[in-house]
Design an enzyme around this catalytic site. Sequence first.
Site, PDB file in Angstrom:
ATOM      1  N   ALA A  58      44.278  39.425  39.629  1.00  0.00           N
ATOM      2  CA  ALA A  58      43.277  38.863  38.734  1.00  0.00           C
ATOM      3  C   ALA A  58      43.973  38.204  37.544  1.00  0.00           C
ATOM      4  O   ALA A  58      44.794  38.825  36.873  1.00  0.00           O
ATOM      5  CB  ALA A  58      42.319  39.945  38.259  1.00  0.00           C
ATOM      6  N   GLN A 104      43.099  34.028  41.732  1.00  0.00           N
ATOM      7  CA  GLN A 104      41.821  34.669  41.395  1.00  0.00           C
ATOM      8  C   GLN A 104      41.549  34.499  39.901  1.00  0.00           C
ATOM      9  O   GLN A 104      42.341  34.939  39.061  1.00  0.00           O
ATOM     10  CB  GLN A 104      41.812  36.155  41.736  1.00  0.00           C
ATOM     11  CG  GLN A 104      40.408  36.749  41.583  1.00  0.00           C
ATOM     12  CD  GLN A 104      40.347  38.247  41.771  1.00  0.00           C
ATOM     13  OE1 GLN A 104      40.771  38.996  40.906  1.00  0.00           O
ATOM     14  NE2 GLN A 104      39.798  38.687  42.906  1.00  0.00           N
ATOM     15  N   HIS A 182      36.469  35.961  40.613  1.00  0.00           N
ATOM     16  CA  HIS A 182      36.238  37.411  40.619  1.00  0.00           C
ATOM     17  C   HIS A 182      34.806  37.661  40.144  1.00  0.00           C
ATOM     18  O   HIS A 182      34.504  37.601  38.960  1.00  0.00           O
ATOM     19  CB  HIS A 182      37.247  38.103  39.710  1.00  0.00           C
ATOM     20  CG  HIS A 182      37.354  39.584  39.944  1.00  0.00           C
ATOM     21  ND1 HIS A 182      36.368  40.322  40.552  1.00  0.00           N
ATOM     22  CD2 HIS A 182      38.362  40.467  39.666  1.00  0.00           C
ATOM     23  CE1 HIS A 182      36.743  41.588  40.628  1.00  0.00           C
ATOM     24  NE2 HIS A 182      37.958  41.699  40.105  1.00  0.00           N
ATOM     25  N   TYR A 187      32.886  42.813  36.085  1.00  0.00           N
ATOM     26  CA  TYR A 187      33.418  41.822  35.154  1.00  0.00           C
ATOM     27  C   TYR A 187      32.362  40.752  34.883  1.00  0.00           C
ATOM     28  O   TYR A 187      31.209  40.898  35.265  1.00  0.00           O
ATOM     29  CB  TYR A 187      34.742  41.278  35.671  1.00  0.00           C
ATOM     30  CG  TYR A 187      35.793  42.370  35.783  1.00  0.00           C
ATOM     31  CD1 TYR A 187      36.143  43.134  34.668  1.00  0.00           C
ATOM     32  CD2 TYR A 187      36.408  42.666  36.995  1.00  0.00           C
ATOM     33  CE1 TYR A 187      37.081  44.162  34.760  1.00  0.00           C
ATOM     34  CE2 TYR A 187      37.347  43.694  37.096  1.00  0.00           C
ATOM     35  CZ  TYR A 187      37.671  44.436  35.977  1.00  0.00           C
ATOM     36  OH  TYR A 187      38.582  45.456  36.063  1.00  0.00           O
ATOM     37  N   LYS A 233      34.467  36.477  45.234  1.00  0.00           N
ATOM     38  CA  LYS A 233      34.527  37.886  45.615  1.00  0.00           C
ATOM     39  C   LYS A 233      33.369  38.623  44.955  1.00  0.00           C
ATOM     40  O   LYS A 233      33.173  38.514  43.739  1.00  0.00           O
ATOM     41  CB  LYS A 233      35.856  38.497  45.170  1.00  0.00           C
ATOM     42  CG  LYS A 233      36.017  39.972  45.523  1.00  0.00           C
ATOM     43  CD  LYS A 233      37.396  40.470  45.097  1.00  0.00           C
ATOM     44  CE  LYS A 233      37.629  41.904  45.522  1.00  0.00           C
ATOM     45  NZ  LYS A 233      39.005  42.359  45.154  1.00  0.00           N
TER      46      LYS A 233
END
Length: 387
Positions: A58, A104, A182, A187, A233
């Site tokens: 990430a 990502q 992400h 998040y 994702k």
Amino acid sequence: MSTLFTPLELGDITIHNRMGMSACGRNRADVSTTPSEIMKEYYMQRALGGCGLIVSEATLISRQGVRDRTVCPRQPGIWNQEQIAGWKKIVDAVHTTGTKMYCQLWHVGRTSHPDAPEQITAGEPVYGPSAIAARGGEFRFLPGNPGYVTPTAIEDPTTLIALYKQAAINAKEAGFDGVEVHGANGYLIDQFLDFNSNKRTEKWGGSAENRARFGLETLKELIKVFGANVSVKLGPAGGINDVGMPLKDALETFTYFISEADKLGLSYIVLCRYVAYRDPIVDGKSRATPFDVISTFRPIIKSTKYFANVNYTPAEAAGLVAAGTVDGVFFGKLWLAHPDLAKRVRFCKPLDNIPDPKRYYDPDPLFPELGYIDYPPWANYEGDEEE
């Protein structure tokens, strides 16, 4: 296992097998959040080990945000030229092996802390969709191990979307083949999707359609940069970082988001399945929403490649690919502990390295290679290549 070793078209690239490496934070960037030489060695080991598609750990799209749990907050970023140059060295090296690599893109939203060094340097508050603190958190690199704080509600979400777009522009300059957004694990995009963290009353909140808007508009902007080489994702059943809705609401929200994302011409959608060990308990109650992610959402993914993720074995993955249930599977811990995972699976070698959870996020300051680049490959493949 042969089904795992067939090529797959993703957007305008082709990967040579279906065994992807999922984004796994390892906190080995330099103190300036720039990708380091040891990171280059780490990714090269796994590219040489036969990985078809590596997704970077990430990668922060701005200084705003550094997550908790680690004692060494060295997550890499991609908002400046030094970071772009650092990633380019890694991507160029990976490409020499024939392996493809996505970046990502990551913004932690309300799961940062105002006293984190990068947050202070940014001169910005901790942002979230609404002024609602996540429960829990443990910033072990700060005195007293504080938890999450109440964020400042984002006044204009389009300013954050612009950060994602600029990060994609930077990733393209660094040579990445594509980007993965992400949208899981509580998040920023997940925070917009979840009605516990998003209490907005205008077009960015309320209905499932409005809560999905931030993530979908972000994807649309990234497509302007990378074309079809954009992915997302998601964790529909997850409860990490104090998200998680009742089943009815989770199904409504993610059915809408996934069906709309499927229309955008993405390269792939990756969905994280429910596993009990990733089910957080907050105030004595589970935050996750257990259900079968594959059987629920596979029917609505019609035009986009579908990857499964979280704790799959190679045998499970091979069965799912052979059945046409998924197009590929991402592995995390297996790739961490076995730099030659794909080669081991292809040639039926044991997966006998034991991962060291202590070093997932907390490198030894004197010996950062421990639990990172010191996992041995299989001793001898002599003769296997010709079989």
